[in-house]
Design a protein around this motif. Structure first.
Motif, PDB file in Angstrom:
ATOM      1  N   GLU A  77      31.778  39.758  29.983  1.00 35.21           N
ATOM      2  CA  GLU A  77      32.800  39.086  29.052  1.00 35.21           C
ATOM      3  C   GLU A  77      33.012  40.132  28.005  1.00 35.21           C
ATOM      4  OE1 GLU A  77      30.834  35.518  27.782  1.00 35.21           O
ATOM      5  OE2 GLU A  77      29.997  35.067  29.582  1.00 35.21           O
ATOM      6  N   PHE A  78      34.491  39.646  27.490  1.00 39.37           N
ATOM      7  CA  PHE A  78      35.018  40.611  26.596  1.00 39.37           C
ATOM      8  C   PHE A  78      34.905  40.067  25.212  1.00 39.37           C
ATOM      9  CE2 PHE A  78      36.620  42.012  30.662  1.00 39.37           C
ATOM     10  CZ  PHE A  78      36.478  43.283  30.542  1.00 39.37           C
ATOM     11  N   LYS A  79      35.094  40.747  24.000  1.00 38.24           N
ATOM     12  CA  LYS A  79      35.099  40.317  22.809  1.00 38.24           C
ATOM     13  C   LYS A  79      36.500  39.691  22.225  1.00 38.24           C
ATOM     14  CE  LYS A  79      31.733  43.904  21.306  1.00 38.24           C
ATOM     15  NZ  LYS A  79      31.595  45.100  20.674  1.00 38.24           N
ATOM     16  N   ASP A  80      37.223  40.161  23.139  1.00 39.70           N
ATOM     17  CA  ASP A  80      38.956  39.466  22.782  1.00 39.70           C
ATOM     18  C   ASP A  80      39.363  39.224  24.103  1.00 39.70           C
ATOM     19  OD1 ASP A  80      41.065  41.567  23.100  1.00 39.70           O
ATOM     20  OD2 ASP A  80      39.393  42.645  22.634  1.00 39.70           O
ATOM     21  N   GLU A  81      40.292  38.170  23.975  1.00 39.13           N
ATOM     22  CA  GLU A  81      40.958  37.455  25.115  1.00 39.13           C
ATOM     23  C   GLU A  81      41.943  38.672  25.557  1.00 39.13           C
ATOM     24  OE1 GLU A  81      41.891  34.227  27.419  1.00 39.13           O
ATOM     25  OE2 GLU A  81      40.591  34.039  25.867  1.00 39.13           O
ATOM     26  N   SER A  87      33.563  49.793  24.266  1.00 36.99           N
ATOM     27  CA  SER A  87      33.123  48.961  23.025  1.00 36.99           C
ATOM     28  C   SER A  87      33.853  47.351  23.267  1.00 36.99           C
ATOM     29  CB  SER A  87      33.200  49.418  21.629  1.00 36.99           C
ATOM     30  OG  SER A  87      32.898  50.672  21.578  1.00 36.99           O
ATOM     31  N   ALA A  88      34.589  47.076  24.419  1.00 36.36           N
ATOM     32  CA  ALA A  88      35.180  45.750  24.597  1.00 36.36           C
ATOM     33  C   ALA A  88      34.048  44.621  25.223  1.00 36.36           C
ATOM     34  CB  ALA A  88      36.332  45.965  25.351  1.00 36.36           C
ATOM     35  N   LEU A  89      33.273  45.016  25.647  1.00 34.23           N
ATOM     36  CA  LEU A  89      32.432  44.102  26.358  1.00 34.23           C
ATOM     37  C   LEU A  89      31.380  43.487  25.444  1.00 34.23           C
ATOM     38  CD1 LEU A  89      31.380  45.730  29.930  1.00 34.23           C
ATOM     39  CD2 LEU A  89      33.157  44.274  29.421  1.00 34.23           C
ATOM     40  N   ALA A  90      31.280  41.943  25.453  1.00 38.00           N
ATOM     41  CA  ALA A  90      30.221  41.413  24.713  1.00 38.00           C
ATOM     42  C   ALA A  90      29.210  41.222  25.575  1.00 38.00           C
ATOM     43  CB  ALA A  90      31.048  39.767  24.551  1.00 38.00           C
ATOM     44  N   SER A  91      29.315  41.061  27.162  1.00 40.87           N
ATOM     45  CA  SER A  91      28.184  41.066  27.838  1.00 40.87           C
ATOM     46  C   SER A  91      28.706  41.518  29.345  1.00 40.87           C
ATOM     47  CB  SER A  91      27.457  39.736  27.838  1.00 40.87           C
ATOM     48  OG  SER A  91      28.288  38.830  28.581  1.00 40.87           O
ATOM     49  N   GLY A  92      27.523  41.742  30.008  1.00 34.94           N
ATOM     50  CA  GLY A  92      28.021  42.027  31.466  1.00 34.94           C
ATOM     51  C   GLY A  92      28.397  43.584  31.792  1.00 34.94           C
ATOM     52  N   ALA A  95      44.114  41.572  30.136  1.00 30.39           N
ATOM     53  CA  ALA A  95      44.631  42.962  30.762  1.00 30.39           C
ATOM     54  C   ALA A  95      43.425  43.337  31.878  1.00 30.39           C
ATOM     55  CB  ALA A  95      44.626  43.879  29.540  1.00 30.39           C
ATOM     56  N   TYR A  96      42.190  43.391  31.829  1.00 30.23           N
ATOM     57  CA  TYR A  96      41.277  43.677  32.723  1.00 30.23           C
ATOM     58  C   TYR A  96      41.543  42.878  33.845  1.00 30.23           C
ATOM     59  CZ  TYR A  96      37.387  45.239  35.366  1.00 30.23           C
ATOM     60  OH  TYR A  96      36.263  45.670  36.192  1.00 30.23           O
ATOM     61  N   GLU A  97      41.575  41.671  33.769  1.00 35.55           N
ATOM     62  CA  GLU A  97      42.006  40.573  35.026  1.00 35.55           C
ATOM     63  C   GLU A  97      43.058  41.246  35.879  1.00 35.55           C
ATOM     64  OE1 GLU A  97      41.625  36.357  35.078  1.00 35.55           O
ATOM     65  OE2 GLU A  97      40.335  36.635  33.089  1.00 35.55           O
ATOM     66  N   LEU A  98      44.042  41.529  35.204  1.00 33.89           N
ATOM     67  CA  LEU A  98      45.313  42.154  35.918  1.00 33.89           C
ATOM     68  C   LEU A  98      45.129  43.338  36.407  1.00 33.89           C
ATOM     69  CD1 LEU A  98      48.120  40.604  33.243  1.00 33.89           C
ATOM     70  CD2 LEU A  98      47.829  39.755  35.737  1.00 33.89           C
ATOM     71  N   TYR A  99      44.403  44.162  35.734  1.00 36.88           N
ATOM     72  CA  TYR A  99      43.905  45.638  36.286  1.00 36.88           C
ATOM     73  C   TYR A  99      43.334  45.404  37.622  1.00 36.88           C
ATOM     74  CZ  TYR A  99      41.582  49.859  37.016  1.00 36.88           C
ATOM     75  OH  TYR A  99      41.077  50.861  37.677  1.00 36.88           O
ATOM     76  N   TRP A 136      38.496  54.549  39.169  1.00 39.04           N
ATOM     77  CA  TRP A 136      39.002  53.030  39.146  1.00 39.04           C
ATOM     78  C   TRP A 136      37.745  52.415  38.555  1.00 39.04           C
ATOM     79  CZ3 TRP A 136      37.829  55.117  43.872  1.00 39.04           C
ATOM     80  CH2 TRP A 136      36.796  54.660  44.413  1.00 39.04           C
ATOM     81  N   PHE A 137      38.135  50.973  38.111  1.00 40.46           N
ATOM     82  CA  PHE A 137      37.164  50.318  37.571  1.00 40.46           C
ATOM     83  C   PHE A 137      37.116  49.086  38.562  1.00 40.46           C
ATOM     84  CE2 PHE A 137      38.795  52.391  33.811  1.00 40.46           C
ATOM     85  CZ  PHE A 137      37.676  52.856  33.477  1.00 40.46           C
ATOM     86  N   SER A 138      35.778  48.684  38.655  1.00 32.35           N
ATOM     87  CA  SER A 138      35.558  47.260  39.597  1.00 32.35           C
ATOM     88  C   SER A 138      34.385  46.424  39.053  1.00 32.35           C
ATOM     89  CB  SER A 138      34.959  47.770  40.977  1.00 32.35           C
ATOM     90  OG  SER A 138      34.640  46.971  41.838  1.00 32.35           O
ATOM     91  N   ASN A 139      34.622  45.288  39.577  1.00 31.19           N
ATOM     92  CA  ASN A 139      33.296  44.191  38.799  1.00 31.19           C
ATOM     93  C   ASN A 139      32.194  44.368  39.732  1.00 31.19           C
ATOM     94  OD1 ASN A 139      35.295  42.996  37.015  1.00 31.19           O
ATOM     95  ND2 ASN A 139      35.991  41.795  38.797  1.00 31.19           N
ATOM     96  N   SER A 140      32.344  45.139  40.791  1.00 28.73           N
ATOM     97  CA  SER A 140      31.056  45.403  41.775  1.00 28.73           C
ATOM     98  C   SER A 140      30.805  46.738  42.088  1.00 28.73           C
ATOM     99  CB  SER A 140      31.624  44.816  43.104  1.00 28.73           C
ATOM    100  OG  SER A 140      30.987  44.941  44.392  1.00 28.73           O
ATOM    101  N   LYS A 141      29.559  47.073  42.374  1.00 27.34           N
ATOM    102  CA  LYS A 141      29.035  48.288  42.718  1.00 27.34           C
ATOM    103  C   LYS A 141      29.736  48.842  44.344  1.00 27.34           C
ATOM    104  CE  LYS A 141      24.784  48.233  40.335  1.00 27.34           C
ATOM    105  NZ  LYS A 141      23.486  48.318  40.557  1.00 27.34           N
ATOM    106  N   ASP A 142      30.112  47.753  44.938  1.00 30.36           N
ATOM    107  CA  ASP A 142      30.660  48.046  46.318  1.00 30.36           C
ATOM    108  C   ASP A 142      31.887  48.794  46.170  1.00 30.36           C
ATOM    109  OD1 ASP A 142      28.655  46.632  47.574  1.00 30.36           O
ATOM    110  OD2 ASP A 142      29.860  44.739  47.633  1.00 30.36           O
ATOM    111  N   ILE A 143      32.170  49.863  47.085  1.00 29.60           N
ATOM    112  CA  ILE A 143      33.253  50.680  47.061  1.00 29.60           C
ATOM    113  C   ILE A 143      34.526  50.183  47.743  1.00 29.60           C
ATOM    114  CG2 ILE A 143      34.251  53.204  47.700  1.00 29.60           C
ATOM    115  CD1 ILE A 143      32.016  53.069  45.011  1.00 29.60           C
ATOM    116  N   TYR A 144      35.504  49.932  47.201  1.00 32.13           N
ATOM    117  CA  TYR A 144      36.863  49.742  47.856  1.00 32.13           C
ATOM    118  C   TYR A 144      37.836  50.268  47.125  1.00 32.13           C
ATOM    119  CZ  TYR A 144      34.399  45.878  50.265  1.00 32.13           C
ATOM    120  OH  TYR A 144      33.697  44.999  51.064  1.00 32.13           O
TER     121      TYR A 144
END
Length: 197
Positions: A70-74, A147-152, A79-83, A170-178
């Motif tokens: 979760e991010f501190k700002d919308e 410093s953009a994350l509120a949590s996670g 931007a990260y979701e689109l990334y 690159w950045f990922s939501n998962s530890k799995d490599i793709y």
């Protein structure tokens, strides 16, 4: 003398070949433990050759896990979701989807560097050029994520073979490599390099 030089040359070639085949392997793997599902392994190519059609079907459906951060700002969240959408499109070698999502990102409220990199991706139909611009986008996104994350957590991942052995992140939501730089050619080539909290 010539036989000795030829023998040395052959040995060097063997060593170089062995090193290049294992450069994507995680140094922490142990031989007596079963590997995680092909994570960090180069033998992906061999298995893909045996069953190329089923791996293509898998590739068409790849999507990063749902974001747990979760991010501190919308604006940063958008931007990260689109990334991540662009990354997923590159993993799946879908240039048109990458182009569309990059266009959306270029119109979002974000930094100039992110906008410029997104515009490069959006202006190309060539997935290899998009992957080059994605490298710039990742660099710009890293500054946005500091410093953009509120949590996670977000995982910073690295492929040592990207861009002819120069390596890239690159950045990922998962530890799995793709791998977005290779797609189905070396899908699992890479490792988690850092965790952003």
């Amino acid at each position: 003398m010539m036989k000795k030089n030829l023998k040395n040359l052959m040995m060097l070639s063997l060593v170089a070949g062995t090193l290049s085949m294992t450069s994507c392997r995680d140094s922490g793997d142990k031989n007596d433990e079963p590997a995680e599902p092909m994570q960090n392994e180069m033998h992906q190519e061999q298995e893909m050759e045996m069953d190329h059609s089923s791996s293509q079907n898998k590739m068409k459906n790849y999507q990063d896990e749902a974001m747990s951060a979760e991010f501190k700002d919308e604006n940063t969240a958008t931007a990260y979701e689109l990334y991540v959408d662009i990354k997923d499109a590159l993993v799946n070698t879908k240039a048109e989807i990458a182009k569309t999502k990059a266009q959306e990102l270029s119109e979002a409220k974000t930094s100039e560097k992110i906008t410029a990199a997104a515009k490069k991706i959006a202006s190309s139909d060539d997935v290899n050029k998009q992957r080059e611009a994605f490298s710039d986008l990742t660099g710009a996104m890293e500054k946005q994520l500091e410093s953009a994350l509120a949590s996670g957590e977000i995982y910073k991942q690295y492929c040592p073979m990207a861009f002819e052995g120069k390596g890239d992140y690159w950045f990922s939501n998962s530890k799995d490599i793709y791998n977005p730089y290779y797609g189905d050619k070396m899908l699992k080539c890479g490792r988690v390099d850092a965790t952003i909290r």
